[in-house]
Enzyme design. Structure first.
Site, PDB file in Angstrom:
ATOM      1  N   CYS A 285      -7.630 -28.123  10.272  1.00  0.00           N
ATOM      2  CA  CYS A 285      -8.785 -29.041  10.305  1.00  0.00           C
ATOM      3  C   CYS A 285      -8.373 -30.479  10.002  1.00  0.00           C
ATOM      4  O   CYS A 285      -9.041 -31.413  10.441  1.00  0.00           O
ATOM      5  CB  CYS A 285      -9.858 -28.570   9.331  1.00  0.00           C
ATOM      6  SG  CYS A 285     -10.728 -27.109   9.939  1.00  0.00           S
TER       7      CYS A 285
ATOM      8  N   ASP B  55      -8.184  -7.051   0.374  1.00  0.00           N
ATOM      9  CA  ASP B  55      -7.320  -7.313   1.527  1.00  0.00           C
ATOM     10  C   ASP B  55      -8.106  -6.945   2.766  1.00  0.00           C
ATOM     11  O   ASP B  55      -8.987  -6.074   2.707  1.00  0.00           O
ATOM     12  CB  ASP B  55      -6.033  -6.476   1.494  1.00  0.00           C
ATOM     13  CG  ASP B  55      -6.283  -5.064   2.006  1.00  0.00           C
ATOM     14  OD1 ASP B  55      -6.839  -4.242   1.255  1.00  0.00           O
ATOM     15  OD2 ASP B  55      -5.969  -4.787   3.189  1.00  0.00           O
TER      16      ASP B  55
ATOM     17  N   CYS C  28      -8.031 -27.610   5.396  1.00  0.00           N
ATOM     18  CA  CYS C  28      -6.815 -26.904   5.810  1.00  0.00           C
ATOM     19  C   CYS C  28      -5.973 -27.770   6.756  1.00  0.00           C
ATOM     20  O   CYS C  28      -6.440 -28.779   7.284  1.00  0.00           O
ATOM     21  CB  CYS C  28      -7.154 -25.564   6.460  1.00  0.00           C
ATOM     22  SG  CYS C  28      -7.597 -25.658   8.201  1.00  0.00           S
TER      23      CYS C  28
ATOM     24  N   GLY D 246     -10.872   4.355   1.260  1.00  0.00           N
ATOM     25  CA  GLY D 246     -11.766   5.117   2.133  1.00  0.00           C
ATOM     26  C   GLY D 246     -13.074   4.411   2.457  1.00  0.00           C
ATOM     27  O   GLY D 246     -14.072   5.053   2.772  1.00  0.00           O
TER      28      GLY D 246
ATOM     29  N   ASP E  43       0.856  -1.182   0.000  1.00  0.00           N
ATOM     30  CA  ASP E  43       0.000   0.000   0.000  1.00  0.00           C
ATOM     31  C   ASP E  43       0.897   1.238   0.000  1.00  0.00           C
ATOM     32  O   ASP E  43       2.116   1.136   0.041  1.00  0.00           O
ATOM     33  CB  ASP E  43      -0.983  -0.041   1.171  1.00  0.00           C
ATOM     34  CG  ASP E  43      -0.289   0.049   2.521  1.00  0.00           C
ATOM     35  OD1 ASP E  43       0.932   0.285   2.555  1.00  0.00           O
ATOM     36  OD2 ASP E  43      -0.968  -0.139   3.545  1.00  0.00           O
ATOM     37  N   SER E  44       0.285   2.401  -0.071  1.00  0.00           N
ATOM     38  CA  SER E  44       1.084   3.620  -0.253  1.00  0.00           C
ATOM     39  C   SER E  44       1.561   4.203   1.065  1.00  0.00           C
ATOM     40  O   SER E  44       2.381   5.108   1.087  1.00  0.00           O
ATOM     41  CB  SER E  44       0.243   4.663  -0.968  1.00  0.00           C
ATOM     42  OG  SER E  44      -0.797   5.102  -0.102  1.00  0.00           O
ATOM     43  N   GLY E  45       1.023   3.716   2.162  1.00  0.00           N
ATOM     44  CA  GLY E  45       1.338   4.305   3.454  1.00  0.00           C
ATOM     45  C   GLY E  45       0.328   5.359   3.854  1.00  0.00           C
ATOM     46  O   GLY E  45       0.244   5.730   5.026  1.00  0.00           O
ATOM     47  N   GLY E  46      -0.465   5.831   2.893  1.00  0.00           N
ATOM     48  CA  GLY E  46      -1.421   6.900   3.168  1.00  0.00           C
ATOM     49  C   GLY E  46      -2.362   6.564   4.316  1.00  0.00           C
ATOM     50  O   GLY E  46      -2.428   7.287   5.313  1.00  0.00           O
ATOM     51  N   PHE E  47      -3.036   5.454   4.209  1.00  0.00           N
ATOM     52  CA  PHE E  47      -4.051   5.100   5.209  1.00  0.00           C
ATOM     53  C   PHE E  47      -3.475   5.039   6.621  1.00  0.00           C
ATOM     54  O   PHE E  47      -4.071   5.551   7.576  1.00  0.00           O
ATOM     55  CB  PHE E  47      -4.698   3.754   4.839  1.00  0.00           C
ATOM     56  CG  PHE E  47      -5.812   3.372   5.759  1.00  0.00           C
ATOM     57  CD1 PHE E  47      -7.055   3.975   5.648  1.00  0.00           C
ATOM     58  CD2 PHE E  47      -5.626   2.426   6.761  1.00  0.00           C
ATOM     59  CE1 PHE E  47      -8.090   3.638   6.509  1.00  0.00           C
ATOM     60  CE2 PHE E  47      -6.656   2.083   7.622  1.00  0.00           C
ATOM     61  CZ  PHE E  47      -7.889   2.690   7.493  1.00  0.00           C
TER      62      PHE E  47
ATOM     63  N   HIS F 146      -6.342 -21.663   9.544  1.00  0.00           N
ATOM     64  CA  HIS F 146      -7.719 -22.022   9.174  1.00  0.00           C
ATOM     65  C   HIS F 146      -8.467 -20.846   8.546  1.00  0.00           C
ATOM     66  O   HIS F 146      -9.084 -20.983   7.493  1.00  0.00           O
ATOM     67  CB  HIS F 146      -8.507 -22.542  10.379  1.00  0.00           C
ATOM     68  CG  HIS F 146      -9.960 -22.699  10.036  1.00  0.00           C
ATOM     69  ND1 HIS F 146     -10.439 -23.777   9.331  1.00  0.00           N
ATOM     70  CD2 HIS F 146     -11.028 -21.867  10.221  1.00  0.00           C
ATOM     71  CE1 HIS F 146     -11.734 -23.620   9.119  1.00  0.00           C
ATOM     72  NE2 HIS F 146     -12.115 -22.468   9.649  1.00  0.00           N
TER      73      HIS F 146
ATOM     74  N   CYS G 268     -13.699 -28.558   5.723  1.00  0.00           N
ATOM     75  CA  CYS G 268     -12.465 -27.808   5.439  1.00  0.00           C
ATOM     76  C   CYS G 268     -11.269 -28.754   5.315  1.00  0.00           C
ATOM     77  O   CYS G 268     -11.119 -29.694   6.086  1.00  0.00           O
ATOM     78  CB  CYS G 268     -12.237 -26.788   6.552  1.00  0.00           C
ATOM     79  SG  CYS G 268     -10.743 -25.806   6.332  1.00  0.00           S
TER      80      CYS G 268
ATOM     81  N   ASP H 260      -2.492   8.582  -1.496  1.00  0.00           N
ATOM     82  CA  ASP H 260      -3.808   9.233  -1.520  1.00  0.00           C
ATOM     83  C   ASP H 260      -4.115   9.895  -0.189  1.00  0.00           C
ATOM     84  O   ASP H 260      -3.390   9.702   0.789  1.00  0.00           O
ATOM     85  CB  ASP H 260      -4.893   8.196  -1.830  1.00  0.00           C
ATOM     86  CG  ASP H 260      -4.913   7.066  -0.794  1.00  0.00           C
ATOM     87  OD1 ASP H 260      -3.847   6.800  -0.190  1.00  0.00           O
ATOM     88  OD2 ASP H 260      -5.968   6.449  -0.586  1.00  0.00           O
TER      89      ASP H 260
ATOM     90  N   GLN I 134     -11.097   7.947  -4.228  1.00  0.00           N
ATOM     91  CA  GLN I 134     -11.649   8.399  -2.958  1.00  0.00           C
ATOM     92  C   GLN I 134     -13.018   9.040  -3.225  1.00  0.00           C
ATOM     93  O   GLN I 134     -13.591   8.803  -4.284  1.00  0.00           O
ATOM     94  CB  GLN I 134     -10.674   9.372  -2.265  1.00  0.00           C
ATOM     95  CG  GLN I 134      -9.388   8.709  -1.767  1.00  0.00           C
ATOM     96  CD  GLN I 134      -9.609   7.761  -0.585  1.00  0.00           C
ATOM     97  OE1 GLN I 134     -10.683   7.726   0.034  1.00  0.00           O
ATOM     98  NE2 GLN I 134      -8.594   6.943  -0.284  1.00  0.00           N
TER      99      GLN I 134
END
Lengths: 371, 371
Positions: free
Chosen positions: A307, A264, A304, A214, A91-95, A333, A302, A145, A187
């Site tokens: 499980c 994500d 995994c 956002g 990510d850009s670091g903005g958030f 899991h 499942c 952003d 945004q």
């Protein structure tokens, strides 16, 4: 980066695609587990691979502060640093600058802020965000952003959209495109017309993909799904669309039907560490006393690692005893649940039965504390 | 249980042996990682297997209190509960009753105590210790003993030896021997004559193996090694000898030379979680700033999963960032270091060069914060 659409749903905007990156290919819709500090919390790269994870996300803000992007660059980039061979999106670091740091001052140049770790003073603007992401070496990088707070008045959000567009252009100018694909971030808060404006301005600049930022900032679910549904039609059909930070399994299903390709969220990993496990029949709270002697796996459907090898009784015991292994097994899991959900959706899209899939899914998800 | 001696050192009392149990064979000298609450902290059974662990220890006291031995029995025993296919040794609970519980009252019958978890009142005597260990289903079980405090006057220790012998006989009478081998525990504090007395009394009763208890309780290293050296000659050569709760790699080397076959200690796992890593060149404190951009593995001579895949720089970053993965990767390395050390000693014993091995080993171990 190449994006090819393999199948379009006949029922909705959902599609199955394939993205090729320097570190390998993956199909969409895809879920990217969050590796905030160069580690998807509680699991190893091998665990991720075993859980069918094909791309992970890493946080520029955290890695810039610790251990520092220059250290990671010197050690050969993030893939080598954390021993993950597959694609990475940074990510850009903005958030994080807005949500974690202290005393931030936003100007046209960028953002001045204090580290949440030690209070030290830093500055990141679009040029810096590009440089840091170049050092980290992710396959997909994000434009810097401004993520407006929520709730937020129209005027503030309008300015935030303008600033985001200004910065997006500067990010494009910085990016030499060598191996790294750049996504712009739409945004516009909860204002439909500002979302449209933001999308159109970014599309005109021409990015390798587009993200919706956002969202999942406190708005209710209907508003969120409405904004997603209204915005995706303004984005070019032939580019991947990434919904940032969302979310719950039910939201993923809705968003895929609105044309989202990439996701994500910390939900599977964070919930795992809190003992909340996702199953095909709803959520399971592992500390519940009913599981004390339950020899069944978390989810009988499942496949995994967790499980396949451990009972609810043992997982409850580990969780109640605060054993570190609990966090790893739960995380494996929940991540597998997410990658499996995406795989199921790919099948449903290919067979043009997403509507039916959603109906069945919503019904199964209602239950808490699975029998 | 069968114990066969494969080779005796020509230099000292060290020997290489093989123990056969219902859950498989293992060679001695052997180190058993501690799985206090049914989990060797921070790692999975698969991790243990990959690190060449062949037998683990589990704590009767902890599992009795949580989740309860009856729950574990109902779920098929400890092997099935924790998904560990190999041999398990359970301690008797004695040591934890003295070191962890509150308000304990010792009588000839056994010990009344309050749980360290919730203050509830409990009673464990030799009969109860045998019943609990039967429910857990370990391959090797331990007689219920009294571990005297340290320091401690002669009279107290003399009584403690007498009580331990009394209880040992009652444990023997309880044990039907089906699949579970019972070891007696030699007590006697730091008094050579009481150690001799305890050893002789137990040997006369006839156990499947013998343990030295009540060491690593605060005494200095020379005293500890002296007691070990003096006591082993009173134990039958054809039975395995187990040194409980010891210890540091240098102590293991000395103890092997005095004829010890089996060890357990929390040191490799606890140190790992504190960031102290064992290497062939001494200890390494991973948080040290010198490792910030060090691309080398913890130990260039190590073949463990951690050293094969991750740099000191990454491990330092994980540790400084308090990432859960740090604890697992560090633990895998330290456990592998211990199993590898035992393997190296087996070679040295077979080739009658333990004296030389110890010399080289002691020299290498002096260094802190490896280059």
């Amino acid at each position: 980066m190449d994006f090819n659409i393999l199948h379009r749903s006949s029922e909705c905007r959902a599609r199955v695609g394939k993205i090729e990156t320097p570190h390998g290919d993956f199909e969409t819709p895809v879920f990217m587990p969050v590796g905030t500090q160069g580690s998807v919390k509680a699991v190893s790269p091998q665990d991720l691979d075993d859980a069918n994870v094909r791309i992970i996300l890493a946080n520029t803000y955290h890695l810039y502060l610790r251990p520092g992007h220059k250290v990671i660059e010197q050690l050969g980039g993030l893939n080598q640093f954390m021993n993950w061979a597959g694609p990475i999106l940074t990510d850009s670091g903005g958030f994080q600058v807005y949500s974690l740091s202290n005393l931030r001052t936003i100007s046209e140049d960028g953002v001045k802020f204090r580290s949440h770790l030690d209070g030290s003073l830093h500055f990141i603007g679009p040029e810096e965000a590009m440089k840091i992401q170049k050092s980290l070496g992710g396959d997909i990088i994000m434009a810097f952003d401004e993520c407006a707070p929520y709730p937020c008045d129209y005027k503030y959000v309008l300015n935030s959209v303008k600033l985001t567009s200004l910065w997006a252009r500067r990010c494009l100018e910085c990016n030499n495109g060598k191996g790294q694909s750049l996504f712009g971030i739409v945004q516009g808060g909860m204002y439909s017309d500002l979302r449209e404006m933001s999308a159109k301005e970014l599309v005109e600049m021409g990015f390798d993909g587009y993200a919706l930022g956002g969202l999942s900032v406190g708005e209710n679910r209907d508003t969120r799904l409405q904004i997603i549904k209204e915005t995706t039609p303004f984005l070019p059909d032939e580019k991947p669309v990434y919904l940032m930070g969302v979310g719950a399994p039910v939201d993923l299903v809705e968003a895929v039907m609105s044309g989202i390709d990439m996701f994500d969220c910390v939900m599977p990993t964070r919930n795992a560490r809190n003992g909340t496990l996702f199953t095909t029949k709803g959520r399971l709270t592992i500390k519940n006393a009913r599981y004390v002697d339950d020899i069944k796996p978390i989810d009988e459907n499942c496949q995994c690692y967790t499980c396949s090898n451990f009972s609810r009784a043992y997982l409850r015991h580990l969780f109640m005893s605060k054993e570190i292994l609990a966090y790893r097994l739960n995380t494996i899991h929940n991540i597998y649940y997410y990658t499996h959900l995406m795989a199921e959706m790919k099948h449903a899209i290919k067979e043009n039965r997403m509507g039916l899939f959603r109906q069945t899914f919503d019904k199964n998800q209602e239950q808490q504390n699975v029998e």
